[in-house]
Design a protein around this motif. Structure first.
Motif, mmCIF file in Angstrom:
data_model
loop_
_atom_site.group_PDB
_atom_site.id
_atom_site.type_symbol
_atom_site.label_atom_id
_atom_site.label_comp_id
_atom_site.label_asym_id
_atom_site.label_seq_id
_atom_site.Cartn_x
_atom_site.Cartn_y
_atom_site.Cartn_z
ATOM 1 N N LEU A 1 -3.452 7.435 -5.955
ATOM 2 C CA LEU A 1 -4.326 6.379 -5.450
ATOM 3 C C LEU A 1 -3.537 5.484 -4.515
ATOM 4 C CD1 LEU A 1 -7.267 5.487 -5.840
ATOM 5 C CD2 LEU A 1 -6.497 3.996 -7.680
ATOM 6 N N ARG A 2 -4.033 5.319 -3.299
ATOM 7 C CA ARG A 2 -3.336 4.474 -2.327
ATOM 8 C C ARG A 2 -3.625 3.005 -2.636
ATOM 9 N NH1 ARG A 2 -5.003 6.756 1.802
ATOM 10 N NH2 ARG A 2 -3.167 7.964 2.421
ATOM 11 N N GLY A 3 -2.561 2.219 -2.840
ATOM 12 C CA GLY A 3 -2.757 0.805 -3.145
ATOM 13 C C GLY A 3 -1.507 0.164 -3.689
ATOM 14 N N SER A 4 -1.686 -0.952 -4.372
ATOM 15 C CA SER A 4 -0.586 -1.709 -4.958
ATOM 16 C C SER A 4 -0.436 -1.316 -6.426
ATOM 17 C CB SER A 4 -0.850 -3.206 -4.835
ATOM 18 O OG SER A 4 0.043 -3.948 -5.637
ATOM 19 N N GLU A 5 0.722 -0.792 -6.794
ATOM 20 C CA GLU A 5 0.933 -0.353 -8.175
ATOM 21 C C GLU A 5 0.860 -1.528 -9.142
ATOM 22 O OE1 GLU A 5 4.093 2.162 -10.946
ATOM 23 O OE2 GLU A 5 4.378 2.027 -8.771
ATOM 24 N N SER A 6 1.418 -2.682 -8.760
ATOM 25 C CA SER A 6 1.400 -3.840 -9.658
ATOM 26 C C SER A 6 -0.022 -4.332 -9.901
ATOM 27 C CB SER A 6 2.273 -4.958 -9.086
ATOM 28 O OG SER A 6 1.789 -5.378 -7.814
ATOM 29 N N GLU A 7 -0.841 -4.358 -8.840
ATOM 30 C CA GLU A 7 -2.220 -4.800 -9.005
ATOM 31 C C GLU A 7 -3.017 -3.797 -9.828
ATOM 32 O OE1 GLU A 7 -4.128 -5.817 -5.360
ATOM 33 O OE2 GLU A 7 -2.594 -7.270 -4.746
ATOM 34 N N LEU A 8 -2.841 -2.501 -9.552
ATOM 35 C CA LEU A 8 -3.553 -1.480 -10.312
ATOM 36 C C LEU A 8 -3.133 -1.485 -11.780
ATOM 37 C CD1 LEU A 8 -3.472 1.451 -7.722
ATOM 38 C CD2 LEU A 8 -5.453 0.076 -8.372
ATOM 39 N N ARG A 9 -1.844 -1.695 -12.044
ATOM 40 C CA ARG A 9 -1.374 -1.788 -13.429
ATOM 41 C C ARG A 9 -2.062 -2.942 -14.138
ATOM 42 N NH1 ARG A 9 2.899 -0.379 -16.739
ATOM 43 N NH2 ARG A 9 3.849 0.902 -15.095
ATOM 44 N N SER A 10 -2.163 -4.082 -13.451
ATOM 45 C CA SER A 10 -2.804 -5.253 -14.053
ATOM 46 C C SER A 10 -4.268 -4.963 -14.378
ATOM 47 C CB SER A 10 -2.692 -6.449 -13.113
ATOM 48 O OG SER A 10 -3.358 -7.562 -13.639
ATOM 49 N N THR B 1 0.849 -1.187 0.000
ATOM 50 C CA THR B 1 0.000 0.000 0.000
ATOM 51 C C THR B 1 0.883 1.235 0.000
ATOM 52 O OG1 THR B 1 -1.731 -1.162 1.216
ATOM 53 C CG2 THR B 1 -1.838 1.232 1.192
ATOM 54 N N GLN B 2 0.810 1.986 -1.079
ATOM 55 C CA GLN B 2 1.569 3.224 -1.194
ATOM 56 C C GLN B 2 0.865 4.129 -2.199
ATOM 57 O OE1 GLN B 2 5.410 2.048 -2.624
ATOM 58 N NE2 GLN B 2 4.668 1.468 -4.657
ATOM 59 N N PRO B 3 1.103 5.443 -2.126
ATOM 60 C CA PRO B 3 0.481 6.349 -3.105
ATOM 61 C C PRO B 3 1.012 6.068 -4.520
ATOM 62 C CG PRO B 3 1.227 7.553 -1.168
ATOM 63 C CD PRO B 3 1.798 6.169 -1.060
ATOM 64 N N VAL B 4 0.102 5.810 -5.435
ATOM 65 C CA VAL B 4 0.463 5.490 -6.815
ATOM 66 C C VAL B 4 0.113 6.681 -7.702
ATOM 67 C CG1 VAL B 4 0.050 3.941 -8.764
ATOM 68 C CG2 VAL B 4 0.067 3.030 -6.426
ATOM 69 N N ALA B 5 1.090 7.128 -8.506
ATOM 70 C CA ALA B 5 0.853 8.217 -9.460
ATOM 71 C C ALA B 5 0.067 7.657 -10.641
ATOM 72 C CB ALA B 5 2.176 8.819 -9.905
#
Length: 433
Positions: A315-324, A278-282
């Motif tokens: 967006l706070r979350g997982s960058e790898s999951e959001l990318r997918s 969980t981290q802020p994703v640009a």
């Protein structure tokens, strides 16, 4: 009814007035006789009124009103008839309540009634077995004090009960329960709790099977793909008759690898309730990268891909999951949009949270298919699989990534006019720069 009361009043007053006039004729004091008679009549009425007041003040459903005669006798009789009718109605209602309680007590599912503040009012025996409620000490207690699972507390506080909640039993971790909450009456709530342990075990067996099989197939498939790549690297030394066959084998091996990768990712997403990190994703930068990949995927079909992304909101979350998830939505738009079509990607935030929409001018989807689009391997048209090279797992992955991020997916589409997929993220997931 008014005429009856008036008649009773007159019939009681006329004899009294006649006696007062006769007494006045004897004594010669007509005024005093009439005043004394009417005063006595008023005192009698006041005494009857006080009797009625005492009875009402000490009212008990089974105690009849006091006896009386004349006008007050009729009043007391009317009250008694209303009381008897009310007793019969209450008796019928109590019989219905008793039957309902007996039938719900025999259910294997737990039934819990809460007041408008979420406090326990009534529950059946199954609630004691599945949840551990105790009579009478738990009566009147807030349900959140007795079911302390964080997901239940969050579910109950949000008040959005469109979907059921699955959590372990508070008294036995091996039991898995499914909670359905329904509002009724004056904002009271009815909670139905089902034991879904067997279903949960079967689902877990399915997940383990898919994950294990996918993992075991990955190694031999990698070996096959490696040898095919080696052979095609030395295509000059290969018999021309085998060249096309090897290319098709490599294509299908690559497709199989994509399917296994999606299965493994889906299995990983299903085994946890929260993002891996969980981290802020640009989001704007992430979408710019995915847009470049989508433009390459479009190739000679020359799609017009437009991106509007507000850089002020992360967006706070997982960058790898959001990318997918985002890439699945955007790549699907490229696959199902005809050449020269337009794809519009938009990221913005407002008071309701963050929103990502992917709109295309593709072939569209019939309304009957929309509710099932996020099911794994669901196909609107089976022939589309071979044409697009998809695995049928993309939207299932999107759904589970959004669940991890407490978000939801809205789909609107019309055949021949394109589709719009919109991800809605809650306010707490959005971070301003």
């Amino acid at each position: 009814m008014k005429h009856n009361w008036l008649g009773l009043l007159l019939r009681s007053l006329l004899p009294l007035i006649g006696c007062c006039l006769l007494l006045g004729l004897i004594t010669g004091a007509y005024g005093w006789s009439l005043a004394a008679g009417l005063g006595a009549y008023l005192i009698w009425h006041l005494s009857q009124l006080l009797r009625l007041h005492r009875w009402l003040k000490e009212y008990q459903p089974d105690v009849p009103p006091p006896d009386g005669h004349g006008l007050w006798g009729d009043v007391f009789d009317s009250i008694y008839q209303v009381q008897r009718r009310d007793q019969r109605v209450r008796g019928r209602l109590q019989a219905v309540i008793d039957r309902v309680q007996e039938s719900t007590a025999a259910l294997r599912d737990a039934v819990i009634m809460l007041d408008q503040d979420g406090n326990l009012e009534w529950w059946n025996r199954a609630a004691e077995t599945l949840i551990g409620l105790k009579t009478p000490q738990d009566s009147g207690q807030p349900i959140s004090n007795l079911i302390r699972h964080p997901r239940f507390k969050e579910y109950f506080e949000k008040g959005n009960f469109q979907e059921p909640l699955d959590i372990p039993s508070p008294i036995n971790d091996r039991l898995h329960l499914q909670f359905y909450v329904t509002r009724y009456g004056n904002n009271e709530q009815l909670v139905l709790v089902r034991n879904v342990t067997r279903i949960h075990q079967l689902e877990q067996m399915r997940k383990d099977f898919v994950a294990n099989v996918s993992h075991e197939l990955r190694t031999p498939l990698t070996v096959i793909a490696g040898y095919l790549e080696t052979l095609l690297d030395n295509v000059e030394e290969v018999n021309p008759r085998w060249r096309r066959a090897l290319q098709q084998m490599q294509q299908q091996a690559s497709r199989m690898q994509n399917l296994l990768n999606d299965l493994l990712l889906l299995a990983k997403l299903e085994t946890s309730d929260d993002p891996a990190e969980t981290q802020p994703v640009a989001v704007d930068q992430l979408l710019q990268s995915i847009k470049s990949d989508a433009q390459a995927l479009s190739g000679e079909r020359n799609h017009r891909i437009l991106l509007e992304a507000d850089p002020r909101f992360r967006l706070r979350g997982s960058e790898s999951e959001l990318r997918s998830a985002f890439s699945n939505l955007i790549f699907n738009a490229v696959k199902y949009t005809p050449a020269e079509g337009e794809i519009r990607i938009r990221w913005w935030a407002d008071g309701k949270g963050g929103h990502l929409s992917v709109q295309d001018t593709g072939i569209g989807i019939e309304a009957k298919h929309l509710p099932r689009l996020t099911e794994r391997f669901y196909r609107v048209d089976s022939s589309r699989a071979s044409n697009t090279g998809g695995t049928g797992l993309g939207l299932a992955i999107v759904k589970h990534v959004l669940i991890h991020h407490h978000a939801r997916l809205d789909i609107s589409s019309e055949p021949g006019k394109g589709s719009t997929f919109t991800c809605h993220f809650p306010v707490e997931q959005v971070v301003g720069r």
